[in-house]
Design a protein around this motif. Structure first.
Motif, PDB file in Angstrom:
ATOM      1  N   HIS A   9      12.072  -4.190   2.647  1.00 11.54           N
ATOM      2  CA  HIS A   9      12.328  -3.713   1.285  1.00 11.54           C
ATOM      3  C   HIS A   9      10.962  -3.518   0.650  1.00 11.54           C
ATOM      4  O   HIS A   9      10.403  -4.437   0.056  1.00 11.54           O
ATOM      5  CB  HIS A   9      13.171  -4.714   0.491  1.00 11.54           C
ATOM      6  N   ILE A  10      10.412  -2.325   0.796  1.00 13.14           N
ATOM      7  CA  ILE A  10       9.073  -2.007   0.293  1.00 13.14           C
ATOM      8  C   ILE A  10       9.217  -0.893  -0.745  1.00 13.14           C
ATOM      9  O   ILE A  10       9.749   0.178  -0.436  1.00 13.14           O
ATOM     10  CB  ILE A  10       8.146  -1.538   1.436  1.00 13.14           C
ATOM     11  N   SER A  11       8.745  -1.146  -1.946  1.00  9.64           N
ATOM     12  CA  SER A  11       8.835  -0.120  -2.985  1.00  9.64           C
ATOM     13  C   SER A  11       7.971   1.075  -2.606  1.00  9.64           C
ATOM     14  O   SER A  11       7.021   0.948  -1.820  1.00  9.64           O
ATOM     15  CB  SER A  11       8.388  -0.675  -4.331  1.00  9.64           C
ATOM     16  N   ALA A  12       8.273   2.223  -3.174  1.00 11.72           N
ATOM     17  CA  ALA A  12       7.497   3.432  -2.885  1.00 11.72           C
ATOM     18  C   ALA A  12       6.040   3.251  -3.302  1.00 11.72           C
ATOM     19  O   ALA A  12       5.125   3.635  -2.569  1.00 11.72           O
ATOM     20  CB  ALA A  12       8.109   4.635  -3.589  1.00 11.72           C
ATOM     21  N   ASP A  13       5.812   2.639  -4.453  1.00  9.80           N
ATOM     22  CA  ASP A  13       4.442   2.421  -4.926  1.00  9.80           C
ATOM     23  C   ASP A  13       3.659   1.518  -3.981  1.00  9.80           C
ATOM     24  O   ASP A  13       2.505   1.793  -3.665  1.00  9.80           O
ATOM     25  CB  ASP A  13       4.443   1.811  -6.329  1.00  9.80           C
ATOM     26  N   LYS A  14       4.292   0.458  -3.535  1.00  9.42           N
ATOM     27  CA  LYS A  14       3.612  -0.466  -2.613  1.00  9.42           C
ATOM     28  C   LYS A  14       3.331   0.224  -1.278  1.00  9.42           C
ATOM     29  O   LYS A  14       2.271   0.061  -0.695  1.00  9.42           O
ATOM     30  CB  LYS A  14       4.451  -1.723  -2.403  1.00  9.42           C
ATOM     31  N   TYR A  15       4.290   1.013  -0.788  1.00 10.00           N
ATOM     32  CA  TYR A  15       4.087   1.713   0.476  1.00 10.00           C
ATOM     33  C   TYR A  15       2.914   2.687   0.360  1.00 10.00           C
ATOM     34  O   TYR A  15       2.077   2.768   1.264  1.00 10.00           O
ATOM     35  CB  TYR A  15       5.344   2.457   0.916  1.00 10.00           C
ATOM     36  N   ILE A  16       2.841   3.416  -0.728  1.00 12.42           N
ATOM     37  CA  ILE A  16       1.748   4.382  -0.909  1.00 12.42           C
ATOM     38  C   ILE A  16       0.402   3.663  -0.887  1.00 12.42           C
ATOM     39  O   ILE A  16      -0.557   4.136  -0.266  1.00 12.42           O
ATOM     40  CB  ILE A  16       1.943   5.201  -2.197  1.00 12.42           C
ATOM     41  N   LEU A  47      10.407   6.796   4.449  1.00 16.36           N
ATOM     42  CA  LEU A  47      10.060   6.658   3.039  1.00 16.36           C
ATOM     43  C   LEU A  47      10.926   7.587   2.186  1.00 16.36           C
ATOM     44  O   LEU A  47      10.949   8.791   2.392  1.00 16.36           O
ATOM     45  CB  LEU A  47       8.578   6.978   2.817  1.00 16.36           C
ATOM     46  N   LEU A  48      11.643   6.993   1.244  1.00 14.15           N
ATOM     47  CA  LEU A  48      12.441   7.739   0.278  1.00 14.15           C
ATOM     48  C   LEU A  48      11.857   7.497  -1.107  1.00 14.15           C
ATOM     49  O   LEU A  48      10.928   6.708  -1.265  1.00 14.15           O
ATOM     50  CB  LEU A  48      13.903   7.285   0.330  1.00 14.15           C
ATOM     51  N   LYS A  49      12.401   8.116  -2.121  1.00 13.87           N
ATOM     52  CA  LYS A  49      11.829   7.979  -3.464  1.00 13.87           C
ATOM     53  C   LYS A  49      11.863   6.541  -3.974  1.00 13.87           C
ATOM     54  O   LYS A  49      11.053   6.157  -4.800  1.00 13.87           O
ATOM     55  CB  LYS A  49      12.502   8.918  -4.458  1.00 13.87           C
ATOM     56  N   ASP A  50      12.788   5.733  -3.456  1.00 12.19           N
ATOM     57  CA  ASP A  50      12.846   4.327  -3.873  1.00 12.19           C
ATOM     58  C   ASP A  50      12.161   3.391  -2.870  1.00 12.19           C
ATOM     59  O   ASP A  50      12.263   2.173  -2.986  1.00 12.19           O
ATOM     60  CB  ASP A  50      14.280   3.887  -4.138  1.00 12.19           C
ATOM     61  N   GLY A  51      11.477   3.935  -1.889  1.00 16.97           N
ATOM     62  CA  GLY A  51      10.716   3.128  -0.940  1.00 16.97           C
ATOM     63  C   GLY A  51      11.306   3.121   0.455  1.00 16.97           C
ATOM     64  O   GLY A  51      12.050   4.023   0.836  1.00 16.97           O
TER      65      GLY A  51
END
Length: 73
Positions: A9-16, A47-51
């Motif tokens: 469960h990785i947020s999109a911001d954290k993944y980026i 990766l989707l918009k929500d991570g």
């Protein structure tokens, strides 16, 4: 081939941030309790918009070399 299951469960911001090099590896606990580390870049297709969210099977050879990843849930 060997495999390991991880729930992520990785947020999109954290993944980026990971993908851009702030932290290039993902550290997780497998469902069997093992600690694992792998490159964040292998998650890019998921990766989707929500991570990145879900259960993933990471496969590797007998020498521990990465072979593939599949989303299973």
């Amino acid at each position: 081939m060997k495999s390991i299951l991880v729930d992520l469960h990785i947020s999109a911001d954290k993944y980026i941030l990971m993908y851009q090099g702030v932290a290039q590896n993902v550290f997780a606990h497998a469902l069997d309790g093992r600690s694992v580390q792998f490159p964040a870049k292998i998650l890019k297709p998921f990766l989707l918009k929500d991570g990145v969210k879900g259960r993933f099977r990471i496969t590797f050879d007998d020498q521990g070399k990465y072979k593939g990843i599949d989303k299973i849930k």
